[in-house]
Design a protein around this motif. Structure first.
Motif, short mmCIF file in Angstrom:
data_model
loop_
_atom_site.label_atom_id
_atom_site.label_comp_id
_atom_site.label_asym_id
_atom_site.label_seq_id
_atom_site.Cartn_x
_atom_site.Cartn_y
_atom_site.Cartn_z
N ASN A 46 0.82 -1.22 0.00
CA ASN A 46 0.00 0.00 0.00
C ASN A 46 0.85 1.26 0.00
O ASN A 46 0.46 2.28 -0.56
CB ASN A 46 -0.95 0.01 1.20
CG ASN A 46 -2.23 -0.72 0.92
OD1 ASN A 46 -2.69 -0.80 -0.20
ND2 ASN A 46 -2.83 -1.24 1.97
N ARG A 50 0.94 0.76 -4.51
CA ARG A 50 -0.40 1.31 -4.77
C ARG A 50 -0.37 2.74 -5.33
O ARG A 50 -1.11 3.04 -6.28
CB ARG A 50 -1.24 1.24 -3.51
CG ARG A 50 -2.69 1.65 -3.73
CD ARG A 50 -3.52 1.42 -2.48
NE ARG A 50 -4.90 1.76 -2.69
CZ ARG A 50 -5.42 2.96 -2.37
NH1 ARG A 50 -4.66 3.87 -1.81
NH2 ARG A 50 -6.68 3.21 -2.62
N PRO A 51 0.48 3.65 -4.80
CA PRO A 51 0.51 5.00 -5.39
C PRO A 51 0.94 5.00 -6.86
O PRO A 51 0.41 5.77 -7.67
CB PRO A 51 1.52 5.75 -4.53
CG PRO A 51 1.56 5.02 -3.25
CD PRO A 51 1.29 3.59 -3.58
N LEU A 54 -2.04 3.81 -8.87
CA LEU A 54 -3.05 4.87 -8.96
C LEU A 54 -2.63 5.96 -9.94
O LEU A 54 -3.47 6.49 -10.68
CB LEU A 54 -3.32 5.47 -7.58
CG LEU A 54 -4.14 4.60 -6.63
CD1 LEU A 54 -4.19 5.22 -5.25
CD2 LEU A 54 -5.53 4.38 -7.17
N LEU A 55 -1.35 6.28 -9.95
CA LEU A 55 -0.86 7.30 -10.89
C LEU A 55 -0.95 6.81 -12.33
O LEU A 55 -1.37 7.56 -13.22
CB LEU A 55 0.58 7.68 -10.54
CG LEU A 55 1.19 8.80 -11.37
CD1 LEU A 55 0.42 10.10 -11.12
CD2 LEU A 55 2.64 8.97 -11.04
N SER A 57 -3.00 4.61 -13.50
CA SER A 57 -4.40 4.43 -13.89
C SER A 57 -5.22 5.70 -13.74
O SER A 57 -6.45 5.65 -13.82
CB SER A 57 -5.03 3.31 -13.05
OG SER A 57 -5.12 3.71 -11.70
N LEU A 58 -4.57 6.83 -13.58
CA LEU A 58 -5.29 8.09 -13.36
C LEU A 58 -6.28 8.43 -14.48
O LEU A 58 -7.41 8.81 -14.18
CB LEU A 58 -4.30 9.23 -13.14
CG LEU A 58 -4.89 10.56 -12.74
CD1 LEU A 58 -5.64 10.42 -11.42
CD2 LEU A 58 -3.82 11.62 -12.62
N ASN A 61 -9.19 6.21 -14.05
CA ASN A 61 -9.85 6.56 -12.79
C ASN A 61 -10.71 7.81 -12.95
O ASN A 61 -11.80 7.89 -12.38
CB ASN A 61 -8.79 6.76 -11.70
CG ASN A 61 -9.15 6.10 -10.41
OD1 ASN A 61 -10.30 5.75 -10.19
ND2 ASN A 61 -8.18 5.92 -9.57
N GLY A 66 -13.51 7.47 -10.28
CA GLY A 66 -12.89 6.87 -9.11
C GLY A 66 -13.21 5.42 -8.87
O GLY A 66 -12.64 4.80 -7.97
N THR A 69 -10.52 2.62 -8.76
CA THR A 69 -9.73 2.41 -7.55
C THR A 69 -10.05 1.06 -6.93
O THR A 69 -9.18 0.44 -6.31
CB THR A 69 -10.00 3.55 -6.55
OG1 THR A 69 -9.74 4.79 -7.20
CG2 THR A 69 -9.11 3.44 -5.33
N VAL A 72 -7.78 -1.32 -8.58
CA VAL A 72 -6.41 -1.16 -8.07
C VAL A 72 -6.29 -1.82 -6.70
O VAL A 72 -5.30 -2.51 -6.42
CB VAL A 72 -6.02 0.33 -8.02
CG1 VAL A 72 -4.70 0.53 -7.30
CG2 VAL A 72 -5.96 0.92 -9.42
N ASN A 73 -7.28 -1.64 -5.85
CA ASN A 73 -7.26 -2.29 -4.53
C ASN A 73 -7.30 -3.81 -4.67
O ASN A 73 -6.66 -4.53 -3.90
CB ASN A 73 -8.42 -1.80 -3.67
CG ASN A 73 -8.25 -0.37 -3.25
OD1 ASN A 73 -7.16 0.19 -3.30
ND2 ASN A 73 -9.35 0.25 -2.84
#
Length: 122
Positions: A46, A50-51, A54-55, A57-58, A61, A66, A69, A72-73
């Protein structure tokens, strides 16, 4: 919240997830140590991976407002299962498990806050 307390809350959340949802389970013979290691790996993933996910897949997303996410989780939970004694039935189970894990974690964090065990943090 201290590191040890955060680790214990995450370990309890993972354990409760395996009790509530059949798609995620610990391997046979996995004890408390395996749960703690899985929680530690979850914290590391995490914090580090994870960051980046997230970047990367922005754009998706933003398009899904959102909701990506959740995927991603699910990837994070699947990665943790790949390197620990945690077993996930499939990628769909990882997404559902990550959603349930988030709810359980949120409830445990609220409980720790109500009991005042978090050191008075806001």
């Amino acid at each position: 919240m201290g590191f040890i307390l955060r680790l214990l809350v995450n370990a309890l959340a993972l354990y409760l997830l395996t009790r509530v949802y059949a798609g995620v389970a610990f391997g046979p013979g996995a004890g408390v140590g395996a749960v703690l290691i899985a929680a530690l790996v979850m914290g590391i993933v995490n914090a580090l991976i994870r960051p980046v996910l997230l970047l990367l897949s922005l754009p998706i997303n933003v398009l899904t407002l959102g909701l990506f996410t959740l995927v991603v989780n699910g990837v994070v939970l699947y990665l943790v299962a790949a390197v620990t004694a945690l077993n996930v039935a499939g990628f769909g189970a990882a997404i559902v498990g990550a959603l349930i894990l988030a709810v359980i974690s949120w409830l445990l964090d609220a409980l720790v806050g109500m009991l005042g065990l978090d050191g008075g943090r806001d």
